[in-house]
Design a protein around this motif. Structure first.
Motif, PDB file in Angstrom:
ATOM      1  N   ILE A   1       7.940   5.491   9.025  1.00  0.00           N
ATOM      2  CA  ILE A   1       7.606   4.495   9.207  1.00  0.00           C
ATOM      3  C   ILE A   1       7.191   3.820   8.440  1.00  0.00           C
ATOM      4  CG2 ILE A   1       4.990   3.620  10.781  1.00  0.00           C
ATOM      5  CD1 ILE A   1       5.388   6.236  12.613  1.00  0.00           C
ATOM      6  N   GLY A   2       6.376   4.415   7.356  1.00  0.00           N
ATOM      7  CA  GLY A   2       6.138   4.244   5.715  1.00  0.00           C
ATOM      8  C   GLY A   2       5.457   4.066   5.040  1.00  0.00           C
ATOM      9  N   ARG A   3       4.718   3.667   3.492  1.00  0.00           N
ATOM     10  CA  ARG A   3       3.914   4.361   2.592  1.00  0.00           C
ATOM     11  C   ARG A   3       2.935   3.162   2.340  1.00  0.00           C
ATOM     12  NH1 ARG A   3       5.103   4.016  -2.761  1.00  0.00           N
ATOM     13  NH2 ARG A   3       3.590   5.373  -3.999  1.00  0.00           N
ATOM     14  N   LEU A   4       1.498   3.301   2.704  1.00  0.00           N
ATOM     15  CA  LEU A   4       0.581   2.712   2.375  1.00  0.00           C
ATOM     16  C   LEU A   4      -0.088   2.992   1.293  1.00  0.00           C
ATOM     17  CD1 LEU A   4      -1.351   0.599   3.741  1.00  0.00           C
ATOM     18  CD2 LEU A   4      -2.271   1.690   4.982  1.00  0.00           C
TER      19      LEU A   4
ATOM     20  N   PHE B   1      -4.272  -0.567   6.711  1.00  0.00           N
ATOM     21  CA  PHE B   1      -3.519  -1.166   7.604  1.00  0.00           C
ATOM     22  C   PHE B   1      -2.315  -1.254   7.589  1.00  0.00           C
ATOM     23  CE2 PHE B   1      -3.170  -2.870  12.547  1.00  0.00           C
ATOM     24  CZ  PHE B   1      -2.301  -2.037  12.892  1.00  0.00           C
ATOM     25  N   GLY B   2      -0.757  -0.751   7.952  1.00  0.00           N
ATOM     26  CA  GLY B   2       0.555  -1.526   7.225  1.00  0.00           C
ATOM     27  C   GLY B   2       1.326  -0.775   6.855  1.00  0.00           C
ATOM     28  N   PRO B   3       2.273  -0.494   5.896  1.00  0.00           N
ATOM     29  CA  PRO B   3       2.226  -2.594   5.825  1.00  0.00           C
ATOM     30  C   PRO B   3       3.108  -2.826   6.617  1.00  0.00           C
ATOM     31  CG  PRO B   3       3.809  -1.247   3.934  1.00  0.00           C
ATOM     32  CD  PRO B   3       2.563  -0.239   5.026  1.00  0.00           C
TER      33      PRO B   3
ATOM     34  N   VAL C   1      -1.477  -5.783   9.439  1.00  0.00           N
ATOM     35  CA  VAL C   1      -0.178  -5.822  10.191  1.00  0.00           C
ATOM     36  C   VAL C   1      -0.915  -6.723  11.597  1.00  0.00           C
ATOM     37  CG1 VAL C   1      -0.013  -3.873  11.460  1.00  0.00           C
ATOM     38  CG2 VAL C   1       2.275  -4.577  11.293  1.00  0.00           C
ATOM     39  N   ILE C   2      -1.747  -6.271  12.330  1.00  0.00           N
ATOM     40  CA  ILE C   2      -2.291  -6.696  13.409  1.00  0.00           C
ATOM     41  C   ILE C   2      -3.002  -7.437  12.226  1.00  0.00           C
ATOM     42  CG2 ILE C   2      -3.756  -7.080  15.413  1.00  0.00           C
ATOM     43  CD1 ILE C   2      -0.050  -6.766  15.392  1.00  0.00           C
TER      44      ILE C   2
END
Length: 274
Positions: free
Chosen positions: A263-266, A174-176, A60-61
């Motif tokens: 926040i999400g799923r990586l 790191f992300g998504p 993501v960064i």
């Protein structure tokens, strides 16, 4: 708001998530880190619409100036490792070339089979700061993302210094997405979970952190300036593979997921280094 970084037809870019599409904002800044330095464009900023499924997701960064990680920051993990309580957070560093996007596999190094998972919440810094008061620390947060601090344990344990085991290439998904703080009204209730091949291995809410996010930011900013795009991985709950009996090591073909509520799923596959 939600943002991500991508490669499209061989070129890097970034954009705002809009359902199954991405609003390409690369015209405003070459990458998300630069956008944080300059200030994110307005919520209604427009750009070309891209099909998310056609993009290759990057960390993501992709180019953080600093990656700082907190060790033994959940009581369950402190207990399973036998670590004594401390008055200050344990901080170690990662290098940017260890990072992976959501579309890239974790690489198990040829030199070791002791590859472990660590589900973590990553905090991305959005403002320059030094000696930040704890009461003001959350104002320096640009957003949050999923992070897997995958660790090569035998190299981590060669000495008391963690650096070798935490810095093998392609070991830190790191992300998504970068999720801005306004999307998370109650951070304390956010759950961090790791699932290996369909089995839940780690699970805890952020209120089980020994050092909460404001304390971590304040502490780190005393010894090093923080800048937009810097990343803080805030620690992992108990349940790591190394402390199971017998140990559970990641192996080629495994699927390891880091899921953080709101926040999400990586999701990452494991491959053997060639």
């Amino acid at each position: 708001m939600r943002y991500l970084s991508f490669r499209n037809n061989g070129k890097g870019g970034w954009g705002r998530v809009a359902g199954d599409t991405i609003v390409d904002l690369t015209a405003y800044a070459p990458d998300l880190k630069t956008a944080l330095v300059q200030g994110l464009p307005a919520e209604d900023a427009t750009g070309p619409r891209l099909n998310r499924a056609a993009l290759h997701l990057l960390p993501v960064i992709p180019n953080p100036g600093k990656i700082l990680c907190v060790g033994h920051n959940y009581e369950s993990h402190r207990v399973e490792t036998g670590r004594a309580r401390t008055d200050h957070p344990s901080i170690f560093t990662r290098f940017a070339d260890t990072l992976l996007g959501a579309d890239d596999p974790i690489m198990r190094p040829g030199i070791s089979g002791d590859l472990d998972y660590e589900a973590e919440l990553a905090v991305v810094i959005g403002r320059h700061g030094r000696n930040i008061p704890e009461a003001e620390a959350m104002a320096y947060v640009a957003g949050y993302a999923c992070f897997n601090d995958a660790s090569v344990r035998d190299w981590q344990w060669h000495t008391r210094q963690f650096t070798p085991g935490k810095n093998f290439p392609a070991t830190a998904p790191f992300g998504p997405e970068l999720v801005t703080p306004d999307e998370i009204p109650d951070l304390s209730a956010v759950e961090v979970r790791a699932t290996l091949n369909g089995t839940v291995m780690q699970s805890a809410t952020l209120d089980h952190m020994l050092f909460p996010i404001p304390a971590i930011i304040a502490y780190i900013s005393c010894f090093t300036p923080l800048a937009p795009g810097d990343v803080i991985a805030t620690g992992t709950p108990g349940g790591v593979g190394a402390k199971r009996n017998p140990p559970v090591w990641l192996k080629p073909g495994d699927q390891i997921e880091v899921e953080i509520s709101g926040i999400g799923r990586l999701v990452s596959r494991v491959m053997q280094e060639g």
